[in-house]
Motif scaffolding. Structure first.
Motif, short mmCIF file in Angstrom:
data_model
loop_
_atom_site.label_atom_id
_atom_site.label_comp_id
_atom_site.label_asym_id
_atom_site.label_seq_id
_atom_site.Cartn_x
_atom_site.Cartn_y
_atom_site.Cartn_z
N ASN A 1 0.83 -1.21 0.00
CA ASN A 1 0.00 0.00 0.00
C ASN A 1 0.86 1.26 0.00
OD1 ASN A 1 -2.23 -1.63 0.07
ND2 ASN A 1 -2.61 -1.38 2.26
N ALA A 2 1.95 1.23 0.77
CA ALA A 2 2.85 2.39 0.84
C ALA A 2 3.50 2.63 -0.52
CB ALA A 2 3.90 2.16 1.92
N LEU A 3 3.94 1.57 -1.17
CA LEU A 3 4.56 1.70 -2.50
C LEU A 3 3.54 2.20 -3.52
CD1 LEU A 3 6.65 -1.59 -2.46
CD2 LEU A 3 7.58 0.74 -2.55
N TYR A 4 2.30 1.71 -3.41
CA TYR A 4 1.24 2.16 -4.33
C TYR A 4 1.01 3.66 -4.17
CZ TYR A 4 -3.32 2.55 -6.59
OH TYR A 4 -4.35 2.93 -7.41
N LEU B 1 -4.35 -5.20 -6.09
CA LEU B 1 -3.57 -5.72 -7.23
C LEU B 1 -4.13 -5.20 -8.55
CD1 LEU B 1 -2.62 -9.46 -6.60
CD2 LEU B 1 -1.17 -7.73 -7.66
N ALA B 2 -5.45 -5.23 -8.67
CA ALA B 2 -6.11 -4.75 -9.89
C ALA B 2 -5.82 -3.27 -10.10
CB ALA B 2 -7.61 -5.00 -9.80
N ASN B 3 -5.91 -2.48 -9.03
CA ASN B 3 -5.65 -1.05 -9.14
C ASN B 3 -4.22 -0.77 -9.60
OD1 ASN B 3 -8.22 -0.29 -8.33
ND2 ASN B 3 -7.66 -0.17 -6.16
N ALA B 4 -3.26 -1.51 -9.05
CA ALA B 4 -1.86 -1.32 -9.43
C ALA B 4 -1.64 -1.67 -10.90
CB ALA B 4 -0.96 -2.16 -8.52
N HIS B 5 -2.24 -2.77 -11.34
CA HIS B 5 -2.11 -3.15 -12.76
C HIS B 5 -2.80 -2.13 -13.66
CE1 HIS B 5 -0.02 -6.99 -12.77
NE2 HIS B 5 -0.74 -7.40 -11.74
N TYR B 6 -3.92 -1.60 -13.20
CA TYR B 6 -4.64 -0.60 -14.00
C TYR B 6 -3.77 0.65 -14.19
CZ TYR B 6 -8.14 2.90 -15.28
OH TYR B 6 -8.83 3.91 -15.92
N LYS C 1 4.86 -7.00 -3.89
CA LYS C 1 4.49 -7.25 -2.49
C LYS C 1 3.15 -8.00 -2.41
CE LYS C 1 8.04 -5.03 -0.76
NZ LYS C 1 9.12 -5.74 -0.03
N TYR C 2 2.17 -7.54 -3.19
CA TYR C 2 0.85 -8.18 -3.18
C TYR C 2 0.94 -9.63 -3.67
CZ TYR C 2 -1.00 -3.40 -2.70
OH TYR C 2 -1.28 -2.13 -2.26
N THR C 3 1.75 -9.84 -4.73
CA THR C 3 1.89 -11.18 -5.29
C THR C 3 2.55 -12.13 -4.29
OG1 THR C 3 2.08 -10.23 -7.52
CG2 THR C 3 2.79 -12.51 -7.23
N GLN D 1 3.05 5.81 -3.28
CA GLN D 1 4.22 6.53 -3.79
C GLN D 1 4.32 6.47 -5.31
OE1 GLN D 1 7.68 4.90 -1.78
NE2 GLN D 1 6.69 5.03 0.22
N GLY D 2 3.37 5.78 -5.93
CA GLY D 2 3.38 5.65 -7.38
C GLY D 2 4.28 4.56 -7.89
N LYS D 3 4.80 3.72 -7.00
CA LYS D 3 5.68 2.62 -7.38
C LYS D 3 4.81 1.35 -7.55
CE LYS D 3 9.57 4.60 -4.82
NZ LYS D 3 10.58 4.40 -3.73
N TYR D 4 4.07 1.33 -8.65
CA TYR D 4 3.05 0.31 -8.83
C TYR D 4 3.64 -1.08 -9.07
CZ TYR D 4 0.43 4.63 -9.41
OH TYR D 4 -0.09 5.88 -9.23
N ALA D 5 4.71 -1.18 -9.84
CA ALA D 5 5.33 -2.47 -10.10
C ALA D 5 5.86 -3.09 -8.81
CB ALA D 5 6.46 -2.32 -11.12
N GLU D 6 6.47 -2.26 -7.96
CA GLU D 6 6.99 -2.76 -6.67
C GLU D 6 5.84 -3.18 -5.75
OE1 GLU D 6 7.93 -0.08 -8.23
OE2 GLU D 6 10.08 0.31 -8.02
N ALA D 7 4.73 -2.43 -5.81
CA ALA D 7 3.56 -2.78 -5.01
C ALA D 7 3.00 -4.14 -5.44
CB ALA D 7 2.48 -1.71 -5.14
N ILE D 8 2.98 -4.37 -6.75
CA ILE D 8 2.49 -5.65 -7.28
C ILE D 8 3.34 -6.81 -6.75
CG2 ILE D 8 2.29 -7.04 -9.39
CD1 ILE D 8 1.41 -4.46 -10.81
#
Length: 254
Positions: free
Chosen positions: A28-31, A60-65, A42-44, A33-40
């Motif tokens: 969530n923190a990475l998301y 996960l869906a939001n980050a991929h979007y 963590k979620y994965t 910060q706009g670091k969507y790939a890194e957030a994915i």
């Protein structure tokens, strides 16, 4: 020995949940910060541990979007909806994601009795329908016993009417229970992950192309033969697609 084993299992489970909570917070923190790939990532990692939830799939869906990953975003929105089908936020976000898809497929509307039966059946889950049937059975038994042992003709009449109504409700609820079971069993939705996939008339590479599908399109899997899956679109079209080109939504092992 058994107590020690249970204690060890409990400690391991607690450790895994604690670690997953930490990964979720980091994602969530990475998301944010706009670091969507890194957030994915963590979620994965949480999914790889065997844990899943509508919140995890939604994030996960939001980050991929955000990364314009069409198929994964729709895939995880759909999985989130399987766990929280009435969630308006998930529905709205998925609608935005579906705007990125290429395939325009008309939905064949259901009308009349079939539409009513489907809508009414989907009011509750299979387990809920089964429990409802059991409640009506108990009501029928209780009212029948009251009818059998009652002395007053008035009480007998009321108990008989009540038991008859309960019996009808038992039959109806059982019918909806089995209909829901069969509906869930035959419901095998999947999302196309290939950027473009050729759907064949027959399950082999030499067969003619029936139509083409693109990433993010939702299909229903009807059958499987070797490395091919027979699919059906919302407009009624059917064909065979390479199994590697789609991912089943009901598979929660990821």
């Amino acid at each position: 020995m058994k107590t020690a084993a249970y204690l060890l299992l409990f400690l391991c489970s607690t450790l895994v949940f604690s670690q997953n909570d930490k990964l979720f917070e980091q994602g969530n923190a990475l998301y944010n910060q706009g670091k969507y790939a890194e957030a994915i990532e963590k979620y994965t990692a949480i999914l790889d541990s065997g844990n899943h939830s509508e919140a995890l799939y939604f994030n996960l869906a939001n980050a991929h979007y955000k990364l314009n990953n069409i198929a994964p975003s729709i895939y995880f929105y759909e999985k989130a909806l399987l766990l929280a089908p009435q969630d308006k936020t998930i529905q709205n976000n998925m609608a935005f994601a579906k705007n990125m898809t290429i395939d325009a497929i008309d939905v064949v509307p259901q009308t009349g009795l079939s539409k009513f039966i489907k809508s009414f059946t989907n009011i509750m889950s299979f387990d809920s329908w089964a429990k409802t049937s059991i409640v009506f059975v108990l009501c029928f038994v209780a009212l029948f016993l009251i009818y059998y042992f009652a002395y007053s003709s008035f009480n007998k009449r009321l108990a008989f009417i009540g038991s008859f109504i309960s019996l009808v409700l038992v039959l109806l609820s059982l019918a909806f229970t089995f209909h829901k079971f069969n509906s869930d069993k035959n419901n095998r939705p999947a999302i196309v992950f290939a950027q473009e996939s050729e759907v064949k008339n027959e399950p082999n590479l030499r067969s003619e192309i029936a139509f083409r599908l693109h990433e993010g399109t939702k299909v229903q899997v009807l059958d499987t033969l070797n490395n091919w899956k027979k699919i059906k679109l919302a407009d009624g079209k059917t064909g065979w697609i390479d199994s590697a080109d789609i991912k089943l939504l009901n598979d929660f092992s990821y």
